[in-house]
Design an enzyme around this catalytic site. Sequence first.
Site, PDB file in Angstrom:
ATOM      1  N   GLU A 182       0.831  -1.161  -0.150  1.00  0.00           N
ATOM      2  CA  GLU A 182      -0.169   0.029   0.040  1.00  0.00           C
ATOM      3  C   GLU A 182       0.805   1.233  -0.029  1.00  0.00           C
ATOM      4  O   GLU A 182       0.560   2.234  -0.671  1.00  0.00           O
ATOM      5  CB  GLU A 182      -0.826   0.168   1.333  1.00  0.00           C
ATOM      6  CG  GLU A 182      -2.078  -0.697   1.016  1.00  0.00           C
ATOM      7  CD  GLU A 182      -1.942  -2.144   1.302  1.00  0.00           C
ATOM      8  OE1 GLU A 182      -0.929  -2.766   1.800  1.00  0.00           O
ATOM      9  OE2 GLU A 182      -3.054  -3.264   1.021  1.00  0.00           O
ATOM     10  N   HIS A 209     -11.955  -5.144   8.513  1.00  0.00           N
ATOM     11  CA  HIS A 209     -12.267  -5.012   6.949  1.00  0.00           C
ATOM     12  C   HIS A 209     -13.802  -4.458   7.198  1.00  0.00           C
ATOM     13  O   HIS A 209     -14.364  -4.603   5.862  1.00  0.00           O
ATOM     14  CB  HIS A 209     -12.233  -6.525   6.464  1.00  0.00           C
ATOM     15  CG  HIS A 209     -11.097  -6.812   6.116  1.00  0.00           C
ATOM     16  ND1 HIS A 209     -10.154  -7.405   7.169  1.00  0.00           N
ATOM     17  CD2 HIS A 209     -10.463  -7.020   4.991  1.00  0.00           C
ATOM     18  CE1 HIS A 209      -9.090  -7.923   6.653  1.00  0.00           C
ATOM     19  NE2 HIS A 209      -9.011  -7.752   5.147  1.00  0.00           N
TER      20      HIS A 209
END
Lengths: 324, 338
Positions: free
Chosen positions: A60, A129
């Site tokens: 990321e 999540h």
Amino acid sequence: MAEMSYRDAVAHGIAQEMRRDPSVVFLGEDIGSAGGVFKATVGVLDTFGRTRVFDTPISEQAILGAAMGAAMTGMRPVAEIMFSDFFAVCWDIVANEIAKTRYMTNGQVTLPLVIRSGNGGGSRFGAQHSQSVENWAMAVPGLKVVAPSTPKDVVGLLAAAVRDTDPVLFFEQKSLYATKGEVPDGEIVDELGKASVLRQGPAATVVALAAMVPRALAAAERLAQEGIEVTVIDLRSLVPLDVTTVATSVARTGHLITVEENPRLCGWGAELSSIIAEENLFDLDGPIVRVTTPHVPLPAADALEDAALPNVDRIVDGVRRSVL
Amino acid sequence: MTDVMQPSVDAGPPALDVRLRLYQMMVEMRDFEKRAYDLFLQGLVKGTSHLGLGQEAVAAGFGAALAPSDYTFATYRGHNHTLARGVPMAPVMAELMARQLGLMAGKGGSMHLTSVAHRMMGSYAIVGAHLTIANGAAWSSKLRGAPEVTVCFFGDGTTNIGAFHEALNLAVVWNLPIVFVCENNRWMEYTPIGSVTAVPHPAADRAPAYGLPGIVVDGNDADATYAVAVAAFARARGGGGPSLVEAETYRHGGHSRADPGKYRPDEEVAAWLERDPLPLYRQRLLQAGVPEQALVSIEEASHRAIDEATELAKASPPPDLSLVEKDVYADGGAAWRR
């Protein structure tokens, strides 16, 4: 005019901008060959090829660093962070680098980039999540923060974000991907920082964002059956924040209720409430009420997650607490 | 495991005009950093600063090998690399002194020197982040079909943070025109890099894991750094992909500000001061037949330049207070609400 899912609107919006502007490139994990983990970018690779669509490693920081470096040298990248929870592993690039570089360089560096991310709960994915992190983004000077609630807004606000000269965090609410709505034919370009008044009513002003918008509308419907007609505003963007639309409505209704998916502390509703309390106190005829996820990580079990997220009952109750 | 290059043996020394340029750059960097230190002691350089004293041969060697359209990314220890792109001394010193004349009008400070006009794309103060950003500039060059390369400088401490590893991998996977330059000065801040790293060469020994050349070079030898830079830039510009260079060097002072660096053994400091890149290079040029007067002229011009830059910076007022809320967003302001 065509009916389109929120999910398909994402690919539609990206394609609209990539077709228009050759400097728009798209990168992220599983976005190309796989069409996105939420299938929100299906077809983009087929249309634009591997010179403009880039599947990346699970890195990321490298994804957002690449987007930043490309943006500062003439490109307009759209990057995806698959789940907004993953911003925690690249927040340095977002908050220290992307957000601050224009300021630190006295305006020498411009960063026209968009970071899209799947945000929010409702999928029973558990605490890592499912978070709604729009309030993290809102707290950092230099970022713009957008969260659409309808397919039409996905296309229009994404176009506005891509064309904006500032870095924009674009939150796609995961629980909305399957929802459908009308999307006009042809190019759609919206405006950042403009709230939508979805329903007018004199009793109270209910302000919501993203997945909380349909819940606020459902609550308004139920209240209407009891004769309480409320205004519902879809904020659509946290930065810029459309205070004018909210304050104008509160001046008419005298009541403000915010509906936030983010956990309570320092949620966007707290900022909005403080502005209204500071600048429009004498318009208020009752307490400001914030309906939020409590200050907890999101649990995985459906029963628990549903109990944590704001629902129609809690919104209805919140309105009653303000108006009665 | 790594390719240890001996470029001055392989390729011969750089041309005389390049060598004089390298010497001039190093003298200017040295004068600048010594003055910055003096001004810090006088309370005129505010906040923090990280000096590159002793490490000049790295910034000079790579800087001299860059084309004007190439991109530089550096760290908070980035004064040398900024000067190496031709950024004038006065705005750099004024930035350190928090004056209106500053390179960023005082909004960035010593750790964030940036001059986009000189393709000095920034100095970054969070260890490791800028390797990923430098990749983006190199990626952009490739996307635009522009024959530009990117050079990214960083310290030895960077080699143990995740962004370093993410950046190296992606640079190779995307075959980017970028050269990563680790200035291994042996000490992170107050801890020796060797005591916390699994391999002897913290940068170059990691290169094989990512499939790019890992090159160790004497970072106190300007001819050597220049030769490595020329080769690595040519490789990147020709589509050969990224390289990772580890330049072995030493900082003469402490990590930052008034840190005297007393944690380092006296013998180690003394040994490296013996290998100070400036007198080393001066001696080499004299041996190569360069008249001493040519070197004295360079030195005197540099002394005058730093004096003038200092006076210009001192004469500049503090930044206009309107800058506080300027340029947060691209419309020039800080407005976040409507």
